[in-house]
Motif scaffolding. Structure first.
Motif, PDB file in Angstrom:
ATOM      1  N   LEU A 108       0.831  -1.210   0.000  1.00 10.24           N
ATOM      2  CA  LEU A 108       0.000   0.000   0.000  1.00 10.24           C
ATOM      3  C   LEU A 108       0.861   1.254   0.000  1.00 10.24           C
ATOM      4  N   VAL A 109       1.871   1.285   0.829  1.00 11.12           N
ATOM      5  CA  VAL A 109       2.756   2.449   0.885  1.00 11.12           C
ATOM      6  C   VAL A 109       3.459   2.635  -0.452  1.00 11.12           C
ATOM      7  N   ILE A 112       0.976   4.073  -2.975  1.00 12.79           N
ATOM      8  CA  ILE A 112       0.732   5.494  -2.711  1.00 12.79           C
ATOM      9  C   ILE A 112       1.923   6.321  -3.178  1.00 12.79           C
ATOM     10  N   ALA A 113       3.130   5.877  -2.880  1.00 10.88           N
ATOM     11  CA  ALA A 113       4.325   6.603  -3.290  1.00 10.88           C
ATOM     12  C   ALA A 113       4.431   6.690  -4.810  1.00 10.88           C
ATOM     13  N   GLU A 115       1.928   6.593  -6.917  1.00 10.32           N
ATOM     14  CA  GLU A 115       0.883   7.509  -7.382  1.00 10.32           C
ATOM     15  C   GLU A 115       1.297   8.954  -7.159  1.00 10.32           C
ATOM     16  N   VAL A 116       1.881   9.245  -6.013  1.00 17.70           N
ATOM     17  CA  VAL A 116       2.359  10.603  -5.741  1.00 17.70           C
ATOM     18  C   VAL A 116       3.440  10.978  -6.744  1.00 17.70           C
ATOM     19  N   ILE A 142       3.867  12.656   2.936  1.00 17.96           N
ATOM     20  CA  ILE A 142       2.666  11.844   2.877  1.00 17.96           C
ATOM     21  C   ILE A 142       2.113  11.758   4.298  1.00 17.96           C
ATOM     22  N   LEU A 144      -0.700   9.878   6.650  1.00 14.38           N
ATOM     23  CA  LEU A 144      -1.576   8.719   6.697  1.00 14.38           C
ATOM     24  C   LEU A 144      -2.502   8.822   7.892  1.00 14.38           C
TER      25      LEU A 144
END
Length: 148
Positions: A108-109, A112-113, A115-116, A142, A144
């Motif tokens: 998940l991390v 997200i990274a 996508e950022v 980020i 959370l």
């Protein structure tokens, strides 16, 4: 904190109770991880830590002085062995559940990274002398949500 036993049989009985309770708490944590609810497992951490510390302490005492339990009846010692074997099995299960949760969290991390990073790459200017905006640095914060 240590067990306050009157004799070897009393110590073994207390060790059985401790081991069975610790096994129960760890099994409950496993169920939380397997149900994809690690936040529920966190609620059991204080008790698990307290019991595990006592278990570790008492195990070291018995390992250093086996006479603390050797005078207990054979049946009680066998019951302690069975409780310890059940605890070992639950620990193995717990290890697998924690490892699986770790891989999911890391995935998940990472997603997200990525996508950022892909969003940041879209912030470029157009034209022959285009430069990246001054705010586009290599670092990105980020945040959370604890409940996520």
């Amino acid at each position: 904190m240590a067990l306050a036993a009157n004799d070897a049989a009393d110590r073994v009985e207390q060790l059985i109770i401790l081991t069975e309770r610790l096994t129960e708490v760890v099994a409950n944590q496993c169920r939380c991880f397997e149900a994809h609810r690690p936040q529920d497992a966190a609620a059991l951490m204080e008790e698990a830590g307290r019991l595990a510390n006592l278990y570790r302490h008492e195990s070291m005492r018995v390992r250093a002085d086996p006479g603390l339990v050797m005078a207990a009846p054979f049946e009680l010692r066998q019951q302690l062995i069975r409780a310890t074997e059940a605890f070992d099995a639950v620990l193995a299960r717990h290890g697998r559940a924690v490892t699986a949760a770790k891989f999911v969290t890391e995935g998940l991390v990472r997603a997200i990274a990525e996508e950022v990073a892909s969003q940041r790459d879209q912030l470029s200017s157009y034209g022959p002398g285009a430069r990246a905006p001054a705010s586009a640095s290599g670092a990105t914060a980020i945040t959370l949500n604890k409940r996520a």
